[in-house]
Design an enzyme around this catalytic site. Structure first.
Site, mmCIF file in Angstrom:
data_model
loop_
_atom_site.group_PDB
_atom_site.id
_atom_site.type_symbol
_atom_site.label_atom_id
_atom_site.label_comp_id
_atom_site.label_asym_id
_atom_site.label_seq_id
_atom_site.Cartn_x
_atom_site.Cartn_y
_atom_site.Cartn_z
ATOM 1 N N GLU A 52 0.829 -1.217 0.000
ATOM 2 C CA GLU A 52 0.000 0.000 0.000
ATOM 3 C C GLU A 52 0.857 1.258 0.000
ATOM 4 O O GLU A 52 0.508 2.270 -0.583
ATOM 5 C CB GLU A 52 -1.033 -0.015 1.134
ATOM 6 C CG GLU A 52 -0.538 -0.209 2.547
ATOM 7 C CD GLU A 52 -0.209 -1.637 2.947
ATOM 8 O OE1 GLU A 52 0.560 -2.303 2.240
ATOM 9 O OE2 GLU A 52 -0.676 -2.073 4.019
ATOM 10 N N ARG A 186 5.641 -27.483 -6.797
ATOM 11 C CA ARG A 186 6.965 -26.824 -6.836
ATOM 12 C C ARG A 186 6.858 -25.303 -6.990
ATOM 13 O O ARG A 186 7.612 -24.567 -6.376
ATOM 14 C CB ARG A 186 7.808 -27.415 -7.956
ATOM 15 C CG ARG A 186 8.305 -28.813 -7.605
ATOM 16 C CD ARG A 186 9.275 -29.316 -8.634
ATOM 17 N NE ARG A 186 9.940 -30.537 -8.178
ATOM 18 C CZ ARG A 186 10.909 -31.140 -8.857
ATOM 19 N NH1 ARG A 186 11.327 -30.630 -10.003
ATOM 20 N NH2 ARG A 186 11.459 -32.248 -8.385
ATOM 21 N N GLU A 310 10.502 -33.405 -0.821
ATOM 22 C CA GLU A 310 10.270 -34.392 -1.883
ATOM 23 C C GLU A 310 10.940 -35.734 -1.621
ATOM 24 O O GLU A 310 11.002 -36.582 -2.501
ATOM 25 C CB GLU A 310 10.734 -33.820 -3.225
ATOM 26 C CG GLU A 310 9.816 -32.746 -3.755
ATOM 27 C CD GLU A 310 9.735 -32.738 -5.283
ATOM 28 O OE1 GLU A 310 10.255 -33.657 -5.941
ATOM 29 O OE2 GLU A 310 9.148 -31.781 -5.807
ATOM 30 N N GLY A 312 14.099 -38.500 0.107
ATOM 31 C CA GLY A 312 13.406 -39.774 0.002
ATOM 32 C C GLY A 312 12.790 -40.207 1.317
ATOM 33 O O GLY A 312 12.532 -39.396 2.205
#
Ligand code: AOF
Ligand code: ZN
Length: 336
Positions: A52, A186, A310, A312
């Site tokens: 603003e 992503r 993501e 493992g």
């Protein structure tokens, strides 16, 4: 046009600051006269003017008592990196403000609204509160839980496999599923985090290349979103030729390493890779230390508000066990 339409525009503008505002809020603002937008702006970058303030500084015409200022976050009233937004709203004589949500920052938290009301400004809202809070879920999490928003993403074939028996990578998901993940996962998180074993096994690029170009604040108007890439690598095993440390976006890669092994990675910083030494306990991160580093600004890194984990499997477990998760997405592919 309704309040909701104008607030939607604020949210679109706010999104243009994604990743650029670091640990700050995504905020857009529009000024409406006679049902039409006559000025708009957004919080462009960490440390720069808030939405603003940017709008009211670039719109130099008179503000009429019938004009309405829309902003998806309550105007701030604190002296931070910039002066309080409430100051410029009052100085410029704005009489009507519509907001999307309250600011969770303890320095504001309703006080911006109260201050403006006490000076005779009409405040309406929250308008589209759920959408506004969703867009700023990372910022909300940082300000209320002192950690980023965390999504765990996993993928497995319909027969349960996540890799071939010999450990080699398996193309689990389809192209359509990958486009979806790049676009809706992503591209919607500040960072993607993986364990070093995933880098060793798959040598992934960890980018959002399959997502359609998003509107951007560049002169060309469109841009590609590039997330931070965080590698959890306690023993400093990231290969020196991995994509994430050698490609043109190497400066968007952060390696978290135990201080006792940081030396092994020291030459990687030549490519711009950021090495963050953080003590690792037997069962994973010392979480407070991790968040201290990932939420703070240092150099050209200004903190993250959301992380997509993501994998493992070991990395997911670590986050799950610690309750460090807000959402879990499991993509089931054919594994062909
Ligand atoms: C607004 N409009 O566009 C934004 C606001 O470190 P600073 O000085 O940038 O202050 C950060 C805080 O300011 C942040 O936690 C949130 O409370 C507010 N962000 N406020 O009125 C904006 N980005
Ligand atoms: Zn402000």
């Amino acid at each position: 046009m309704t309040h909701a339409d104008f607030m939607h525009r604020c949210l679109e503008l706010a999104m243009l600051g994604h990743k650029r505002v670091g640990n700050g809020a995504l905020v857009g603002s529009v000024l409406v006269r006679d049902g039409k937008i006559i000025a708009e702006d957004f919080h462009r970058e960490f440390g720069r003017e808030h939405a603003e303030r940017a709008l009211l500084q670039s719109f130099t015409g008179d503000i009429l008592p019938t004009d309405t200022l829309y902003v998806n976050l309550e105007p701030c009233c604190h002296h931070g990196k910039t002066l309080p937004c409430t100051d410029i709203i009052l100085e410029r004589g704005v009489k009507h403000v519509v907001i999307g949500m309250q600011d969770p920052d303890s320095r504001v938290r309703g006080q911006g609204i109260e201050l403006l009301r006490s000076k005779g400004v009409m405040i309406e809202g929250p308008v589209l509160r759920a959408e506004c809070e969703w867009l700023n879920r990372g910022f909300l999490s940082v300000r209320t839980k002192n950690r980023p928003w965390i999504t765990l993403k996993s993928a497995h074939a319909s027969d349960g496999r996540i890799a071939n028996a010999d450990g080699s990578p398996l193309a689990i998901t389809s192209q359509e599923q990958n486009v979806w993940s790049h676009t809706f996962l992503r591209s919607r998180h500040d960072a993607i985090l993986v364990g070093v074993q995933t880098i060793i096994n798959d040598n992934p690029r960890l980018d959002a290349r399959l997502a359609p170009l998003t509107p951007g604040p560049s002169p060309e108007g469109r841009g590609e979103f590039f997330p931070w890439r965080i590698i959890f690598d306690p023993h400093g095993r990231t290969p020196h030729d991995a994509h994430v440390v050698t490609d043109e976006h190497a400066s968007s890669t952060i390696i978290i390493v135990d201080p006792s092994h940081a030396e092994k990675l020291s030459d990687q910083s030549q490519n711009g890779v950021k090495i963050f030494p953080i003590a690792i306990a037997a069962d994973g991160f010392v979480w407070n230390d991790l968040w201290n580093v990932l939420l703070q600004s240092s150099g050209d890194f200004h903190g993250v508000t959301s992380i997509l984990v993501e994998g493992g499997a070991k990395t997911w477990e670590m986050f799950k066990k610690a309750g460090m998760m807000d959402m879990e997405v499991n993509v089931v592919g054919s594994g062909q």
